[in-house]
Design a protein around this motif. Structure first.
Motif, PDB file in Angstrom:
ATOM      1  N   MET A  23       0.711  -1.240   0.101  1.00 33.67           N
ATOM      2  CA  MET A  23       0.017  -0.100  -0.112  1.00 33.67           C
ATOM      3  C   MET A  23       0.818   1.413   0.121  1.00 33.67           C
ATOM      4  N   GLY A  24       2.117   1.022  -0.117  1.00 38.54           N
ATOM      5  CA  GLY A  24       3.158   2.259   0.022  1.00 38.54           C
ATOM      6  C   GLY A  24       3.006   3.147   1.156  1.00 38.54           C
ATOM      7  N   TYR A  25       2.963   4.646   0.951  1.00 36.70           N
ATOM      8  CA  TYR A  25       2.928   5.435   2.042  1.00 36.70           C
ATOM      9  C   TYR A  25       1.824   5.258   2.903  1.00 36.70           C
ATOM     10  N   LEU A  26       0.747   4.761   2.462  1.00 44.82           N
ATOM     11  CA  LEU A  26      -0.627   4.881   3.072  1.00 44.82           C
ATOM     12  C   LEU A  26      -0.481   3.512   4.116  1.00 44.82           C
ATOM     13  N   SER A  27       0.181   2.520   3.939  1.00 48.47           N
ATOM     14  CA  SER A  27       0.619   1.594   4.663  1.00 48.47           C
ATOM     15  C   SER A  27       1.517   1.914   5.955  1.00 48.47           C
ATOM     16  N   ARG A  28       2.430   2.870   5.734  1.00 46.87           N
ATOM     17  CA  ARG A  28       3.402   3.222   6.987  1.00 46.87           C
ATOM     18  C   ARG A  28       2.409   4.296   7.666  1.00 46.87           C
ATOM     19  N   TRP A  29       1.394   4.985   7.032  1.00 44.26           N
ATOM     20  CA  TRP A  29       0.620   6.021   7.781  1.00 44.26           C
ATOM     21  C   TRP A  29      -0.379   5.102   8.905  1.00 44.26           C
ATOM     22  N   LEU A  30      -0.472   3.996   8.501  1.00 45.94           N
ATOM     23  CA  LEU A  30      -1.449   3.028   9.148  1.00 45.94           C
ATOM     24  C   LEU A  30      -0.601   2.061   9.833  1.00 45.94           C
ATOM     25  N   SER A  31       0.692   2.211  10.028  1.00 46.32           N
ATOM     26  CA  SER A  31       1.513   1.057  10.723  1.00 46.32           C
ATOM     27  C   SER A  31       1.054   1.053  12.019  1.00 46.32           C
ATOM     28  N   TRP A  32       0.413   2.053  12.580  1.00 45.24           N
ATOM     29  CA  TRP A  32       0.107   1.810  14.029  1.00 45.24           C
ATOM     30  C   TRP A  32      -0.971   0.608  14.448  1.00 45.24           C
ATOM     31  N   LEU A  33      -1.866   0.404  13.464  1.00 43.95           N
ATOM     32  CA  LEU A  33      -2.686  -0.724  13.579  1.00 43.95           C
ATOM     33  C   LEU A  33      -2.310  -1.688  13.739  1.00 43.95           C
TER      34      LEU A  33
END
Length: 399
Positions: free
Chosen positions: A342-352
């Motif tokens: 998911m690219g950048y979005l996956s890092r933004w959501l990495s806290w999940l």
């Protein structure tokens, strides 16, 4: 974790479920080819073990690398073939053979390795509901072996320690696979040379590393263990592994420059191989043994941890070659909704607690379905024998 993944692990990890017979015990069939490649392996073993991330060796696949990965795949297969999975057996959950007879019984007496330690793990969570082993009892999950044949050491170019892990076979292990939420990996590393905890690596949790709960539980949960003198104490798969690696390093302390530690496994075993290799590599680095290469050849590995875990794997110098069958669903989980693709979005959501990232270098098999007898069978596509067969014909498959 998805129900498809769960059923796949329960039904497909066993090498007997799809009535497949491996044809890869002797991966190189042309006359003289194996001998010729053996002469070259000793000169390029660091490249074969991923020193340069297998650049230039995968497309087309180098025949020496292919032969070596097949060899480790067959060592992973031993963990299935030697496991007593008959629930009616008094030895259910254990290895059918002793360490001294393991490779002889598997028809691998000439492999050059000797099993030095069996790895047991407490994989049980709801044992009493299924009539399986009590919660504090352990099942056989793999082995540690060391190359002792001088002929094989010359062929390999170094002494090799191999750690092989078994995939899911029991109902309890299937339940562990379902526990797909991420938790902190609280592992510490004692620095032998200073007799104190290594300040930079006392707890992985401090640098944000999180691991799938079920995998970590299999690796670290304790069980009652009895030594050769009849003394009972608590042990874990991690404890057995780390103590044996320490012992072997002491035995071969004069060969550190030409020593490797290779992990292998399929499915759940691939996840445990990745986790334990990471653990051992951190331990070696903490004790100034970072010169020893640690490598993982994994088959059908699910995702193991979060983005911090993936970054740490790269930072510490652990080399991972993940073999994936294109049609296999297991390598696509956990992390179906948030993953590395998911690219950048996956890092933004990495806290999940369900944000997973794959590690290492991926080698995709099965691009040409003509090599597959049952291309629509989920269990078949996940089977280790199918993986080995696809790998054996990898370059032809690609073309």
């Amino acid at each position: 974790m998805s129900s498809t993944f769960s059923m796949t692990l329960l039904q497909a990890d066993s090498s007997t479920d799809c009535n497949i017979t491996s044809q890869t015990n002797s991966p190189l069939t042309k006359d003289g080819e194996q001998e010729s490649q053996s002469q070259n392996l000793c000169d390029m073993w660091r490249d074969i073990q991923g020193a340069h991330n297998w650049n230039g060796l995968l497309d087309p696949m180098d025949p020496i690398l292919k032969a070596e990965v097949l060899r480790y795949g067959n060592l992973a297969k031993v963990c299935y073939d030697a496991f007593d999975g008959e629930s009616s057996s008094i030895h259910y959950g254990q290895c059918k053979y002793t360490k001294t007879s393991l490779f002889d019984k598997m028809g691998m007496s000439e492999c050059g390795y000797r099993a030095t330690k069996y790895i047991y793990a407490n994989t049980n969570v709801l044992a009493s509901l299924f009539g399986e082993n009590a919660k504090d009892k352990a099942v056989w999950l793999g082995f540690i072996a060391v190359c002792e044949s001088e002929k094989e050491i010359r062929r390999l170019g170094r002494r090799d320690i191999v750690v092989a892990w078994r995939g899911t076979q029991t109902t309890q292990e299937w339940i562990q696979d379902l526990r797909d939420f991420l938790i902190p990996a609280r592992l510490s590393y004692k620095c032998e040379r200073t007799s104190k905890e290594h300040e930079a690596a006392t707890a992985i949790a401090n640098d944000g590393v999180r691991i799938e709960s079920g995998f970590l539980s299999c690796y670290t949960s304790t069980f009652s263990h009895e030594d050769s003198k009849g003394k009972s104490f608590n042990k874990s798969a991690r404890g057995l592994l780390i103590s044996e690696i320490r012992r072997l390093l002491n035995v071969y302390k004069n060969e550190i420059v030409n020593l490797s530690i290779t992990f292998t496994g399929h499915s759940l075993g691939a996840a445990l191989a990745t986790l334990s290799a990471y653990d051992v590599k951190k331990l070696l680095n903490a004790n100034c043994y970072n010169i020893i290469p640690v490598i993982v050849f994994s088959f059908a590995s699910p995702r193991v941890g979060n983005v911090s875990f993936a970054k740490n794997v790269e930072d510490i110098g652990l080399k991972v070659l993940r073999l994936v069958n294109k049609g296999d669903v297991v390598p696509k989980v956990p992390g179906v909704f948030v993953n590395e693709k998911m690219g950048y979005l996956s890092r933004w959501l990495s806290w999940l607690p369900w944000a997973y990232f794959h590690v290492g270098v991926e080698l995709c098999l099965g691009k040409n379905s003509s090599f597959l007898l049952h291309p629509n069978c989920v269990a078949y596509l996940h089977n280790l024998d199918v993986y080995l067969r696809l790998l054996d014909g990898y370059n032809e498959d690609n073309n």
